[in-house]
Motif scaffolding. Structure first.
Motif, mmCIF file in Angstrom:
data_model
loop_
_atom_site.group_PDB
_atom_site.id
_atom_site.type_symbol
_atom_site.label_atom_id
_atom_site.label_comp_id
_atom_site.label_asym_id
_atom_site.label_seq_id
_atom_site.Cartn_x
_atom_site.Cartn_y
_atom_site.Cartn_z
ATOM 1 N N GLY A 347 1.235 -1.222 -0.046
ATOM 2 C CA GLY A 347 0.187 0.479 0.128
ATOM 3 C C GLY A 347 1.209 1.099 0.131
ATOM 4 O O GLY A 347 0.461 1.933 -0.602
ATOM 5 N N MET A 348 1.630 1.940 0.557
ATOM 6 C CA MET A 348 1.968 2.559 0.532
ATOM 7 C C MET A 348 4.492 2.183 0.392
ATOM 8 O O MET A 348 4.554 2.090 1.506
ATOM 9 N N PRO A 349 4.348 2.181 -0.045
ATOM 10 C CA PRO A 349 5.759 1.248 -0.623
ATOM 11 C C PRO A 349 6.857 2.872 -0.146
ATOM 12 O O PRO A 349 7.743 2.009 0.393
ATOM 13 N N GLU A 350 6.935 3.593 -0.326
ATOM 14 C CA GLU A 350 8.141 4.169 0.187
ATOM 15 C C GLU A 350 8.547 4.876 1.428
ATOM 16 O O GLU A 350 7.987 4.001 2.491
ATOM 17 N N ASP A 351 9.676 2.974 1.655
ATOM 18 C CA ASP A 351 10.610 2.659 3.313
ATOM 19 C C ASP A 351 10.638 3.717 3.654
ATOM 20 O O ASP A 351 12.348 4.181 3.836
ATOM 21 N N THR A 352 9.823 4.545 4.165
ATOM 22 C CA THR A 352 10.135 6.277 5.329
ATOM 23 C C THR A 352 10.483 5.110 6.833
ATOM 24 O O THR A 352 11.559 5.497 7.380
ATOM 25 N N LYS A 353 10.761 3.922 6.679
ATOM 26 C CA LYS A 353 10.864 3.338 8.018
ATOM 27 C C LYS A 353 11.825 3.226 8.059
ATOM 28 O O LYS A 353 13.166 2.636 9.270
ATOM 29 N N ALA A 354 12.864 2.417 7.375
ATOM 30 C CA ALA A 354 14.917 2.249 6.404
ATOM 31 C C ALA A 354 14.774 3.399 6.486
ATOM 32 O O ALA A 354 16.439 3.967 7.100
ATOM 33 N N LEU A 355 14.324 4.883 6.169
ATOM 34 C CA LEU A 355 15.042 6.292 7.097
ATOM 35 C C LEU A 355 15.044 6.391 8.057
ATOM 36 O O LEU A 355 16.110 6.714 8.691
ATOM 37 N N THR A 356 13.608 6.692 9.226
ATOM 38 C CA THR A 356 13.460 6.349 10.727
ATOM 39 C C THR A 356 14.546 5.976 11.196
ATOM 40 O O THR A 356 15.116 5.886 12.371
ATOM 41 N N GLY A 357 14.854 4.399 10.276
ATOM 42 C CA GLY A 357 15.407 3.401 11.298
ATOM 43 C C GLY A 357 17.065 3.313 11.078
ATOM 44 O O GLY A 357 17.712 2.686 11.832
ATOM 45 N N GLY A 358 17.271 4.681 9.875
ATOM 46 C CA GLY A 358 18.850 4.558 9.933
ATOM 47 C C GLY A 358 19.021 4.202 9.312
ATOM 48 O O GLY A 358 20.844 3.964 9.012
ATOM 49 N N ILE A 359 18.830 3.777 8.507
ATOM 50 C CA ILE A 359 18.651 2.165 7.490
ATOM 51 C C ILE A 359 19.136 3.086 6.322
ATOM 52 O O ILE A 359 20.287 3.243 5.496
ATOM 53 N N PHE A 360 18.425 3.440 5.916
ATOM 54 C CA PHE A 360 18.631 4.237 4.686
ATOM 55 C C PHE A 360 19.334 6.500 5.141
ATOM 56 O O PHE A 360 18.387 6.827 5.516
ATOM 57 N N SER A 361 19.868 6.407 4.258
ATOM 58 C CA SER A 361 20.187 8.260 4.259
ATOM 59 C C SER A 361 19.007 8.766 3.375
ATOM 60 O O SER A 361 18.530 7.897 2.586
ATOM 61 N N THR A 372 9.371 4.038 -6.758
ATOM 62 C CA THR A 372 7.467 4.189 -7.041
ATOM 63 C C THR A 372 7.711 4.919 -7.209
ATOM 64 O O THR A 372 6.279 4.360 -7.896
ATOM 65 N N GLY A 373 7.792 5.948 -7.362
ATOM 66 C CA GLY A 373 6.900 6.944 -8.502
ATOM 67 C C GLY A 373 6.922 6.663 -9.098
ATOM 68 O O GLY A 373 6.196 6.892 -10.072
ATOM 69 N N ASP A 374 8.059 6.153 -10.064
ATOM 70 C CA ASP A 374 8.346 5.749 -11.709
ATOM 71 C C ASP A 374 7.227 4.867 -12.269
ATOM 72 O O ASP A 374 6.845 4.600 -12.935
ATOM 73 N N GLU A 375 7.542 3.792 -10.923
ATOM 74 C CA GLU A 375 6.295 2.751 -12.066
ATOM 75 C C GLU A 375 4.852 3.490 -11.682
ATOM 76 O O GLU A 375 4.111 2.555 -12.356
#
Lengths: 656, 278
Positions: A347-361, A372-375
């Motif tokens: 449903g909400m594919p943008e992985d905000t949790k990976a950002l807030t969890g410090g996995i993504f910059s 996700t947007g391009d798809e």
């Protein structure tokens, strides 16, 4: 013989006549089916597009297509739902009713028997009956996914009146209602684990503990001899008596010299350089030798040296072979994937949790959000090209989650505002608005000539500066009592709450419930005292002043019976809290956790929000011509779309 | 094996060339029709047609007996026993023609798999090109990453690589297709220089996912490209083509399923005109 010939000639003549009639009827039916309906309406749903922000960019000439449409049509604010949360707002829109009618009051509701939260929009139930043989069990019926949103969506009335409706990614519509010609489910569609999205992060760093974090899991990689081995986790195996998770092993062959690696998962292989994303990798979880659970994931090779770090997206329902219903007709997702490639079904594919969890910059998050947007954009081009009449609804969710993660960039007064980075983040938000403007331009260029274009959003946005810990406020004001007063902070889901002395509790982003005798399993508030207590709490919350800003923390309180009508009031919270613009319920309080303070600075990456006083975060409405029946709110808009086709809400729908 | 494969490749390329731009089913139907005729012809000449006809009559008689004496349990059991015995004799009599048919049929299926089983790359697609060493040739990688080079013609590009995976005895590149064409990629590995076909084409054409070193079994399984000689112990050079599904009257399925249905259908239609008892 002559008779036979004569008979066969008669038969032949009859067959020819029959064939001619059939052909004529078929052609007629085909021509009727192909004839474009008189009305064509295209609705673009831009989740989280803010009225003020849009107006500013339009004034600056940065949204020329919006300005062009507004010049000949209508542009204005669109009143959002109470509370202004996406599942509630979109349910208001599609049913024409408020939460009392459609039964969605928040992202989460609570079970009054267990006091545990559950997802408000859908529920998955396994088969209850099964035959057990040895370590296996064989379900006698398939499981079921139930849509918990009630009410008649407006497209059902269109279909009843012979108007085709194509509904793409409508939030709070999982599993698809089945009442549209074509549907693809959107927000609310889980990943293969049944969660809103659980990513996996694998690392060879021996000092990192395997653990679960919010929205993700961290796993260790066995790394030796240039080879890293890991295991992808699936849901529980429904064919085993003992609870055991499904899993698939993968291997990452790391090149001894170059920053590249070869990933092998089952029969699939990919080569990735550091910093690269894979395409969708199909994954099969073997349940029993004859049954597999199809899924798919994207892999992101974050690093190879000094440590191997690999991110794996939440494993998705594979649209080529969906394990749960995600489209109407059921094989439509496969057809779409064949045309445009596999895509995020979560449903909400943008992985905000990976950002807030410090996995993504931030850069990595934006890259993932762009994928996700391009798809979704690629699919829109195909969908618009295929649309030949009736109603097309297409949802774009990218802006909402980018705004959630970056909206503090619009607000130098935000406590976490970073003068170095945030001006760049502001450009990202503005660029996303401009990209959405181009979507409108593309639509204008490619839609049928006389089509009516409706661009709408479910709510606006605000900088989220201050977090209100509602449950701590309830403790401070004597409405909630804890078992151990020395351990108020850091407890989870009411674990420290003494229900025998608690009169009210907060759950969800705006919800406040009373602990009513006979309703809650450990309720203590007599029903006769409910109204008085509601009035008392409302008065106190409205008087609460944020000590840092000197402004009210809450500007509006919504009482259940005064705000909503319909048969589902029993599900809803007794009060909804309308926080002042800039203040929102804390994440901790939203799921029943306690902290040490009542109001604190929001230092989270999640820095923009809209779950506040609904009058302060309106969405937008843009149309290329006046609507037959103007709409001022989301609840009215569904009825306005029906009116475009000359159809009114049925008596069962409260809308309008 | 090498010469048989070479002849079959040429033969099938010629037969299927006219259908390359047409829907999948056209060429497949033509081959199925020819195969059905061939199989019926072989069946007629290698089976005892009189015996088969007699056995079929016995089976029919048994079925008729069950229908007539459906209230006589011993008679039904007796008839069923006769039918089972007749079936066993029928299978025994069909064994010789099956043995005659199975070998050429295997070659036909193998060739068709490389025309209909894979889809060519499309511009914008990526694929993995892998050089696999045979068991025992790991010495090449003992001292670290072996030296290898991949030369691609214009129209193909190296996107990433090579990756050396000693555990798999593989050196891999990710290559990208830029435009349509029938290309030869050149891999240099130690003293070996091996070419590999890479096809960027949407039409039905022969695709070779795996070029193998000389060897009976490997050539039997991968006949789509001539084998190569190796001095470095290279086992194969592979490229990952996507799987293809054929459109069988609106049903997208594996070509083999469509082919079997068509072949069996044609065989049933043609058995009477060709005077074959099956």
């Amino acid at each position: 013989m002559a008779l036979m010939k004569s008979k066969s000639r008669d038969g032949l003549a009859r067959m020819v006549a029959l064939a001619a009639i059939s052909t004529a009827l078929a052609s007629l039916a085909l021509s009727c089916a192909k004839a474009p309906p008189e009305k064509q309406v295209i609705v673009l749903g831009f989740d989280g597009m803010d009225y003020e922000f849009t107006r500013r960019l339009m004034r600056q000439g940065r949204m020329p297509n919006f300005s062009k449409v507004a010049a000949v049509g209508v542009f204005g604010p669109l009143a959002t739902s109470v509370p202004p949360q996406s599942p509630v707002a979109w349910s208001d829109f599609m049913t024409g009713m408020d939460s009392g009618g459609h039964g969605i009051f928040d992202f989460v509701h609570r079970d009054p028997d267990t006091m545990q939260p559950y997802l408000s929009t859908s529920k998955t139930e396994g088969s209850e009956r099964a035959i057990e043989i040895g370590k296996y069990k064989f379900p006698l019926a398939g499981g079921e996914v139930k849509l918990l949103r009630h009410g008649t969506p407006f497209w059902e009335l269109l279909e009843d009146n012979g108007v085709e409706s194509h509904i793409y990614r409508m939030p709070a519509n999982f599993p698809p209602s089945g009442s549209a010609t074509i549907e693809l489910s959107g927000m609310g569609t889980p990943d293969i684990l049944g969660t809103p999205g659980t990513f996996s992060f694998y690392t060879s760093d021996i000092f990192v503990n395997e653990r679960q974090i919010s929205g993700g899991e961290i796993h260790a990689l066995d790394f030796w001899d240039n080879r890293a081995e890991g295991r992808l986790s699936g849901p529980e195996n429904p064919f085993l008596r003992r609870r055991q998770k499904l899993s698939v092993d993968f291997t990452l062959h790391v090149d001894p010299e170059a920053p590249v690696a070869k990933l092998v998962v089952g029969d699939e292989q990919r080569i990735l350089a550091v910093g690269e994303w894979s395409d969708w990798v199909p994954i099969e979880f073997e349940m029993i030798p004859t049954q597999v659970l199809p899924a798919m994931g994207r892999f992101y090779l974050k690093s190879l040296r000094p440590e191997v770090e690999l991110y794996v997206s939440p494993l998705q329902i594979d649209p080529m072979n969906p394990a749960l219903p995600i489209s109407t007709p059921e094989n439509f997702s496969k057809k779409l994937a064949r045309r445009t490639g596999r895509f995020y079904t979560q449903g909400m594919p943008e992985d905000t949790k990976a950002l807030t969890g410090g996995i993504f910059s931030h850069e990595e998050f934006l890259r993932q959000a762009k994928i996700t947007g391009d798809e979704i954009l690629d699919q829109y081009e195909f969908v618009l090209d295929d649309f030949d009449g009736g109603l097309l609804f297409y949802y774009f969710g990218n802006l909402d989650l980018i705004s959630h993660m970056m909206f503090r960039s619009t607000d130098p007064g935000h406590p976490a505002y970073d003068p170095e980075r945030d001006p760049e983040n502001l450009k990202v938000i503005e660029a996303t608005y401009e990209a959405f403007d181009r979507i409108v331009g593309y639509t204008l260029d490619n839609m049928p000539e006389n089509a009516k274009l409706v661009v709408m959003s479910d709510h606006g946005f605000a900088s989220w500066r201050r977090s209100f810990h509602l449950n701590n406020w309830l403790i401070e004001n004597g409405y909630m009592v804890v078992k151990n007063p020395d351990k108020v902070g850091g407890t989870n889901i009411y674990s420290n709450v003494d229900w025998s002395r608690t009169r009210a509790y907060g759950l969800g982003l705006n919800g406040l419930y009373l602990n009513i005798e006979g309703r809650e399993s450990k309720g203590i508030v007599p029903a006769s005292e409910r109204d008085e207590l509601i009035a008392e709490i409302s008065r106190k919350l409205l008087a609460e002043i944020d000590p840092k800003t000197g402004e009210p923390a809450v500007t509006r309180m919504y009482e259940l019976e005064e705000t909503y009508e319909g048969p589902y009031l029993g599900i809803g919270p007794d009060l909804q809290v309308g926080y002042n613009k800039g203040t929102r319920c804390s994440f901790q309080s939203a799921i029943g956790d306690l902290t040490d303070e009542v109001i604190s600075d929001n230092m989270d990456e999640w820095s923009g929000d809209h779950c506040m006083d609904h009058t302060k975060v309106p969405g937008i409405l843009l149309t290329n011509r006046e609507l037959v029946r103007p709409a001022r709110s989301l609840k009215e808009l569904g009825g306005s779309i029906l009116a475009e086709f000359g159809i009114g809400w049925s008596e069962t729908a409260a809308g309008g | 094996m090498t010469w048989i494969n070479a002849a079959l490749r040429v033969g099938f390329d010629i037969v299927l060339a006219p259908f390359s731009g047409m829907p999948d089913m056209v060429g497949l139907a033509v081959v199925a029709l020819v195969c059905s005729i061939g199989m019926l012809w072989v069946f007629k000449r290698t089976s005892n047609q009189d015996a088969l006809a007699a056995i079929k009559s016995q089976i029919h008689a048994g079925l008729f007996e069950i229908r007539l004496f459906n209230d006589d349990l011993p008679a039904i059991f007796r008839a069923q026993t006769q039918i089972l015995k007749a079936n066993a004799r029928y299978l025994w009599h069909t064994l010789p023609p099956m043995l005659w048919i199975i070998v050429p049929f295997f070659f036909v299926v193998a060739q068709l798999q490389f025309h209909y089983g894979f889809a060519g790359l499309a511009p914008g697609d990526s694929a993995i090109l892998t050089v696999r060493l045979s068991e025992g040739a790991e010495e090449l990688g003992k001292e670290g990453k072996p030296s290898a080079a991949l030369e691609l013609p214009a129209g193909l590009v190296v996107e990433v690589g090579p990756v050396w995976a000693p555990a798999l005895r593989e050196m891999s590149w990710r290559i990208g297709a830029e435009k349509f064409g029938d290309y030869r990629a050149a891999v240099t590995f130690g003293d070996d220089e091996i070419e590999k076909s890479v096809v960027v084409n949407e039409e039905i054409t022969r695709l070779s996912p795996n070029r193998v070193a000389k060897g009976f079994l490997a050539e039997l399984i991968y006949p789509a490209e001539p084998p190569f000689e190796t001095t470095e112990g290279i086992e194969s050079v592979e490229i990952t083509y996507p799987d293809r599904e054929v459109n069988f009257f609106g049903w997208r399925t594996h070509w083999l399923i469509a082919f079997f249905i068509l072949t069996i259908g044609f065989a049933f239609l043609l058995r009477t005109p060709m005077g074959v008892t099956i």
